[in-house]
Motif scaffolding. Sequence first.
Motif, PDB file in Angstrom:
ATOM      1  N   VAL B 204       0.793  -1.152   0.305  1.00 35.38           N
ATOM      2  CA  VAL B 204      -0.569   0.092   0.285  1.00 35.38           C
ATOM      3  C   VAL B 204       0.891   1.854   0.373  1.00 35.38           C
ATOM      4  CG1 VAL B 204      -1.405   1.093   1.256  1.00 35.38           C
ATOM      5  CG2 VAL B 204      -2.241  -1.139   1.117  1.00 35.38           C
ATOM      6  N   SER B 205       0.359   2.205  -0.183  1.00 35.93           N
ATOM      7  CA  SER B 205       1.443   3.475  -0.650  1.00 35.93           C
ATOM      8  C   SER B 205       0.503   4.454  -0.727  1.00 35.93           C
ATOM      9  CB  SER B 205       2.225   3.657  -2.043  1.00 35.93           C
ATOM     10  OG  SER B 205       1.248   4.353  -3.375  1.00 35.93           O
ATOM     11  N   VAL B 206       0.328   5.367  -0.538  1.00 41.58           N
ATOM     12  CA  VAL B 206      -0.567   7.420  -0.782  1.00 41.58           C
ATOM     13  C   VAL B 206      -1.082   7.334  -2.412  1.00 41.58           C
ATOM     14  CG1 VAL B 206      -0.527   9.684  -0.599  1.00 41.58           C
ATOM     15  CG2 VAL B 206       0.798   7.715   1.063  1.00 41.58           C
ATOM     16  N   LEU B 209      -3.689   4.404  -2.841  1.00 42.82           N
ATOM     17  CA  LEU B 209      -4.968   4.071  -1.981  1.00 42.82           C
ATOM     18  C   LEU B 209      -5.741   5.220  -2.645  1.00 42.82           C
ATOM     19  CD1 LEU B 209      -5.390   3.075   0.831  1.00 42.82           C
ATOM     20  CD2 LEU B 209      -4.515   5.121   2.298  1.00 42.82           C
ATOM     21  N   LEU B 210      -5.310   6.201  -2.888  1.00 47.09           N
ATOM     22  CA  LEU B 210      -5.966   7.053  -3.543  1.00 47.09           C
ATOM     23  C   LEU B 210      -6.639   5.878  -5.365  1.00 47.09           C
ATOM     24  CD1 LEU B 210      -3.819  10.725  -4.276  1.00 47.09           C
ATOM     25  CD2 LEU B 210      -6.465   9.903  -3.174  1.00 47.09           C
ATOM     26  N   ILE B 213      -9.376   4.679  -3.560  1.00 45.33           N
ATOM     27  CA  ILE B 213     -11.015   5.370  -4.223  1.00 45.33           C
ATOM     28  C   ILE B 213     -11.504   5.341  -5.308  1.00 45.33           C
ATOM     29  CG2 ILE B 213     -11.364   7.369  -3.294  1.00 45.33           C
ATOM     30  CD1 ILE B 213      -8.984   7.375  -1.155  1.00 45.33           C
ATOM     31  N   ILE B 357     -11.823 -10.560   1.638  1.00 46.27           N
ATOM     32  CA  ILE B 357     -10.218 -11.105   2.123  1.00 46.27           C
ATOM     33  C   ILE B 357     -10.322 -12.859   2.615  1.00 46.27           C
ATOM     34  CG2 ILE B 357      -9.823 -11.197   4.303  1.00 46.27           C
ATOM     35  CD1 ILE B 357     -10.151  -8.886   4.912  1.00 46.27           C
ATOM     36  N   GLY B 361      -7.785 -13.416  -0.056  1.00 43.92           N
ATOM     37  CA  GLY B 361      -6.511 -13.438   0.822  1.00 43.92           C
ATOM     38  C   GLY B 361      -6.550 -11.871   1.626  1.00 43.92           C
ATOM     39  N   HIS B 362      -6.080 -12.600   2.829  1.00 38.79           N
ATOM     40  CA  HIS B 362      -6.203 -10.635   3.583  1.00 38.79           C
ATOM     41  C   HIS B 362      -5.104 -10.209   3.222  1.00 38.79           C
ATOM     42  CE1 HIS B 362      -2.764 -13.404   5.283  1.00 38.79           C
ATOM     43  NE2 HIS B 362      -1.940 -12.304   5.552  1.00 38.79           N
ATOM     44  N   GLY B 365      -6.972  -6.981   1.704  1.00 40.08           N
ATOM     45  CA  GLY B 365      -7.569  -6.543   2.943  1.00 40.08           C
ATOM     46  C   GLY B 365      -7.857  -4.697   2.585  1.00 40.08           C
ATOM     47  N   ILE B 366      -7.127  -3.826   2.988  1.00 38.25           N
ATOM     48  CA  ILE B 366      -7.110  -3.011   3.219  1.00 38.25           C
ATOM     49  C   ILE B 366      -7.637  -1.566   1.104  1.00 38.25           C
ATOM     50  CG2 ILE B 366      -5.094  -0.598   2.993  1.00 38.25           C
ATOM     51  CD1 ILE B 366      -3.433  -2.116   4.274  1.00 38.25           C
ATOM     52  N   ALA B 369     -11.317  -2.751   1.085  1.00 37.90           N
ATOM     53  CA  ALA B 369     -11.943  -2.346   2.149  1.00 37.90           C
ATOM     54  C   ALA B 369     -11.970  -0.281   2.319  1.00 37.90           C
ATOM     55  CB  ALA B 369     -11.583  -1.645   4.148  1.00 37.90           C
ATOM     56  N   VAL B 370     -11.553  -0.187   1.581  1.00 38.10           N
ATOM     57  CA  VAL B 370     -11.293   1.200   1.150  1.00 38.10           C
ATOM     58  C   VAL B 370     -12.445   1.621  -0.617  1.00 38.10           C
ATOM     59  CG1 VAL B 370      -9.923   2.847  -0.058  1.00 38.10           C
ATOM     60  CG2 VAL B 370      -9.054   2.183   1.805  1.00 38.10           C
TER      61      VAL B 370
END
Lengths: 395, 395
Positions: B204-206, B209-210, B213, B357, B361-362, B365-366, B369-370
Motif C-alpha cells: 500500500v502507498s498513498v 490508496l487514491l 478510492i 479477504i 486473501g487478507h 484487505g486494505i 476495505a477502501v
Amino acid sequence: MPYLAKWLFISSVIGTCIGIASAIFLLTLDWVTDFRETHLWLIALLPLGGLIIGLLYKHLGKDIEAGNNLLIDTIHQPRTTIPFRMAPFIYIGTLVTHLLGGSAGREGTALQMAGAIADQFSKPFRLSESERKILLIAAVAAGFGSVFGTPLAGAIFGLEFFLIGRLRYDALLPAFLSAIIADLVTKLCQVQHTVYQIGFIPAVSVLYLLYAILVGIAAGICAATFSRTIHYINSLFKSKISYAPLRPFIGGVIVALAIWLMGTTKYIGLGIPTIVQAFHEPLPAYDFLLKMAFTILTLAAGFKGGEVTPLFFIGATLGNALSYIIPLPVGLLTGMGFVAVFAGATNTPLACMLMGIELFGHECGIYAAVACIVAYLLSGRTSIYQKQMIGEPKH
Amino acid sequence: MPYLAKWLFISSVIGTCIGIASAIFLLTLDWVTDFRETHLWLIALLPLGGLIIGLLYKHLGKDIEAGNNLLIDTIHQPRTTIPFRMAPFIYIGTLVTHLLGGSAGREGTALQMAGAIADQFSKPFRLSESERKILLIAAVAAGFGSVFGTPLAGAIFGLEFFLIGRLRYDALLPAFLSAIIADLVTKLCQVQHTVYQIGFIPAVSVLYLLYAILVGIAAGICAATFSRTIHYINSLFKSKISYAPLRPFIGGVIVALAIWLMGTTKYIGLGIPTIVQAFHEPLPAYDFLLKMAFTILTLAAGFKGGEVTPLFFIGATLGNALSYIIPLPVGLLTGMGFVAVFAGATNTPLACMLMGIELFGHECGIYAAVACIVAYLLSGRTSIYQKQMIGEPKH
C-alpha cells in the motif's frame, strides 16, 4: 464527494501526525525495553519511578488522568478540547513504566497520544460537535492501527470500543482512512512489527468448532476476571492510600520485590518474546496467571501504559495452556487466546476477529471469529474501559 | 451459557438444513448451466419459461413474490411465518431462469430458501418475536455464507443487509455459527466453490490508496445506476403490462433475441468463466455495461435468481476496464471492483470487505476495505433491496 474529499484531507493530516507519534513511541519503547533487559538494576528504581509519575499527574495532570476513559467520555459528550499535555504525559509515563520494569502495554498510550493530537485540529478545522466525535473515533482507529500494524482491526476498534453492542457507520470512512494512513506512515518510519507464526491450521470441523467455543469460554472468563480484578485493586489502592503519588510507589515496591524474588523478567514489560514463544511450544500453564497479577498490580497502582499487549500475553499463554487439554495445534490455540481475551476485555469482537486475520492470515478467520464472539458474550458487562457505554444488550 | 447452548443448537439445526439446501442448489445450478451451454436451442424457450414462472407466482405464490423484501420486512416487523413454499418456488424459478438463458445470480435464491426453511422452526422452537428476528438474520447469514463459501462475510451480511448504517450485535453469535455450520455442510456435500486468483498485490502507498478510492467512486456510481435502473425498468414493466405473467414472457423475448443477435452466451447465467478471466487479462471495457443490461432486463421482467453474482461480474469487469486508465495490477482492480460494486448496491461494506479477504486473501484487505467503503458512501440511498431501512445516515 465533498464529504469524501474533506475526510480524506483530515484523515491524511491526523493519520500522518499519529503515525509519526506511534513510530517514535514504538522505536523508543523498543530501545527502553532493550536497555532495561541489559541493566536489570534499573528495576530497583521502579518505586521511585512510580512516585515521579504519581507526582507528575497529581500536580500537572489532574485533568488528563482519566486517560482512555476521558477519550470515551469526550466521544460520547464532547466538552473542552482534550489538553495536548495528555500526549507527552502518557508517553513519558509509559516509557518510565517500561524502563523500570512495570508490566504494561502500548494501546492506552497510543490511543491517548492519538486523541490528544487529533483533538488539537478540531478548532482549526472548525469541526462541528458530531464531526469532532468522528475525529476522535478516527484518531483512536489511527492510534490502534499504527501501534499494532493492523489498520483494519484499528478502524473497527475505533468504531467499537466506546459503545458495547452497536456499530455506527457514520465514522466508517474516516476511521479506515486514518488507520490505514497512520499505519502506512509508521511503517515508512522503519518500524518493524512483530510477526506471529500460527503455523498449521486444520480445516474447520464440527469438533474443532466446539473446541473454538471452549477457548472462547475460557477467554471470556479470563477477560472478565482481569477487568473485575483490576478495577477492584485500583479502588483498593485508592481507598487505602489517600495520597495519590504513594500508590504507584507502593505498587512499584511490590512489583520490584516480586521480580527479585522470582528472578525473572518474563512477566514484566510487554512480554513479546514469551508471546512469540507461545506460538511454538507448550509453556507453563500458570504463565497467564502470573502475567495477570503483574499487570494488574502495575496498572492498578497508577503506572502508565496500555492493557492490550499484556492481554495478548495473557490470552496467548492461556490458549497455550489449553493445549494441555484441547487437541488442537498449539499455534492455533495460542492465536485464538491472543485475540479472544482481548475481545472479551474490551468488548470489541469484530476488531479482534480482524486482528486475528491481519496478524495470522485469513485461514484462521473462522477460529478467531468464534473464539472472539464467545469471549465477548461471556465477559458480561465488564470491560477494562469503565466508561464504555452499553448500546445494545449482548443478547 | 444457556444462551450459548441454545443458539449453538438452533444454529446447528438451521445451518445443517440450509447448508444442504445450498449444496443441492449449487450442484443442480452447475448441472443446469452446463446443460444450457451444450444445448443452446433452449434459449429459444426463455419467453415460455418466463410465462411459466409468471403463472406459478401469480396463481400460487402471491404471498411470497416480494422475495428478499419479504425477508427484510419480516426481520423488521415479524408477521405470519414465511410460507415454506417460498423455498421450492424460488429454487425452481431460478433453475428455469438459468436453464433457459436469463442473466441472474444465486444470492436471492439462497437467502429466500434459507429464510423459508429457518422460519419453519420458529414455532416448534417456541421463539419469541425478537428471537425470530435473530433466527432470520442467522438464516440469511447461513444462506449467503454457504452459497458463496464465505461464512464470515455471510455472517456480517446477515447483520448488515436489512438496515443501512448500523450493526447490532445481538445476533452476532447466531449469525456466525449458522453461517460457519452451513458453509461446512455445503462443503461436506462436495460442493467446490470457484477460486479467484488475484495474483500480485503491491504494498500500500498513498498513490495506490487514491487509486483504490477512484475504484470505489466508479463502483459506487455503477452500483447506484444498477439499483435505480432495475427499479425503474421493473416499474416500467408493471405499468405497461398489467397481466403479470406476460412481463417475464416479453422480457424473455427481448433477452433471447439479444442473445441471438449478439451470438454469445457470455452475458447470461452466472457468468463465472468471464469473472475468472477478468482476474487475468484485460477484457472489453463495455462488458460491465452489457452484463448490467442483460441482468436488469432479466430480473426486472420477473425472472428469478439473485443479483449478486451478476454484480460480481459487473464489478469485476468494471475493475478490469479501469485497468486501461489506472496503473494497478489487473487482478487487484478486478478484485476491488468485484466486492465494491456489490457493497454499493447492497449497502453492506463490511461484509464485502470480509468477502474480499475470504476470497482473495487478507493481503488485499486494505484495498478491498477502501473500495467497498467509498462505494457504499457514494451509492446514496439506493439499494437493490427496496425494503432496506436507514438506521443511520451514511455521513
